[in-house]
Design a protein around this motif. Structure first.
Motif, mmCIF file in Angstrom:
data_model
loop_
_atom_site.group_PDB
_atom_site.id
_atom_site.type_symbol
_atom_site.label_atom_id
_atom_site.label_comp_id
_atom_site.label_asym_id
_atom_site.label_seq_id
_atom_site.Cartn_x
_atom_site.Cartn_y
_atom_site.Cartn_z
ATOM 1 N N PRO A 2 1.466 9.016 10.197
ATOM 2 C CA PRO A 2 2.535 8.043 9.962
ATOM 3 C C PRO A 2 2.392 7.323 8.625
ATOM 4 O O PRO A 2 1.286 7.103 8.143
ATOM 5 N N ILE A 3 3.523 6.964 8.079
ATOM 6 C CA ILE A 3 3.580 6.185 6.843
ATOM 7 C C ILE A 3 3.387 4.707 7.208
ATOM 8 O O ILE A 3 3.889 4.244 8.231
ATOM 9 N N THR A 4 2.706 3.963 6.366
ATOM 10 C CA THR A 4 2.578 2.528 6.585
ATOM 11 C C THR A 4 3.968 1.905 6.492
ATOM 12 O O THR A 4 4.674 2.118 5.498
ATOM 13 N N PRO A 5 4.392 1.165 7.518
ATOM 14 C CA PRO A 5 5.740 0.583 7.504
ATOM 15 C C PRO A 5 5.979 -0.312 6.293
ATOM 16 O O PRO A 5 5.090 -1.038 5.852
ATOM 17 N N ARG A 61 3.626 8.392 1.115
ATOM 18 C CA ARG A 61 5.014 8.679 0.721
ATOM 19 C C ARG A 61 5.612 9.745 1.611
ATOM 20 O O ARG A 61 4.978 10.736 1.944
ATOM 21 N N TRP A 62 6.883 9.536 1.978
ATOM 22 C CA TRP A 62 7.615 10.548 2.719
ATOM 23 C C TRP A 62 7.913 11.752 1.833
ATOM 24 O O TRP A 62 7.944 11.653 0.600
ATOM 25 N N ASP A 99 10.869 3.110 10.878
ATOM 26 C CA ASP A 99 9.611 3.850 10.938
ATOM 27 C C ASP A 99 9.435 4.506 12.305
ATOM 28 O O ASP A 99 8.995 5.657 12.395
ATOM 29 N N GLU A 100 9.809 3.807 13.357
ATOM 30 C CA GLU A 100 9.752 4.389 14.693
ATOM 31 C C GLU A 100 10.728 5.557 14.811
ATOM 32 O O GLU A 100 10.418 6.579 15.416
#
Length: 173
Positions: A2-5, A61-62, A99-100
């Motif tokens: 997961p990316i940090t929100p 990064r996405w 993010d979810e």
């Protein structure tokens, strides 16, 4: 992974230019928002054909695909919000955890061609809503769940920044 929100409050872009992507809301007339959304959606189409479309450049990064999924979902959410603002006096928008959504909808596994089509459809629906705004409706208001108040005009500018900023993000990948 997961990316940090992103927990920043980006509403400041309505008051001053974005130091990262250069967006300045003062440069965009509300009557042209729909055309800019259509143009933005068109630019995403070429990005979704990149060879590295599914590759994250680093852990924070996405990928291009994930950013495009987010842009598609932003178009959908903001279209709904504009409809609410046009039909209900000062609605409070449900919280949307971007993010979810990225995790639960598995952005990283989606098909870039399908995302491109969905993004185009969502952008066109949003653009049509913006095209249909009457002079008196631009000042109708709504409030985000955390308290930020918008008019249809400022919500449109905020959304345009989001879309343009993410194209800037993917150009840097």
């Amino acid at each position: 992974m997961p990316i940090t929100p992103d927990t920043k409050d980006w509403t400041w872009v309505l008051e001053r230019p974005c130091g990262e992507c250069g967006f300045d809301g003062a440069d965009y007339a509300r009557e042209d928002l729909a055309a800019y959304i259509r143009a933005n959606a068109h630019e995403w189409q070429s990005e979704l054909t990149r060879d590295d479309v599914k590759i994250r450049p680093n852990e924070s990064r996405w990928s291009v695909l994930e950013y495009a999924c987010h842009a598609r979902d932003v178009y959908r959410i903001f279209c709904e919000r504009i409809i609410l603002m046009k039909t209900i006096d000062d609605p409070v928008f449900a919280n949307w955890d971007q993010d979810e959504t990225a995790l639960s909808d598995h952005y990283e596994l989606q098909d870039p061609q399908i995302v491109g089509r969905e993004l185009a459809v969502a952008a066109e629906a949003l653009a049509q809503q913006l095209d249909a705004i009457s002079e008196g409706e631009w000042s109708r208001s709504g409030t985000r769940s955390h308290g930020s108040r918008f008019t249809i005009e400022t919500l449109g500018l905020y959304l345009l920044h989001d879309s343009m900023h993410h194209l800037w993000d993917v150009a840097a990948l």
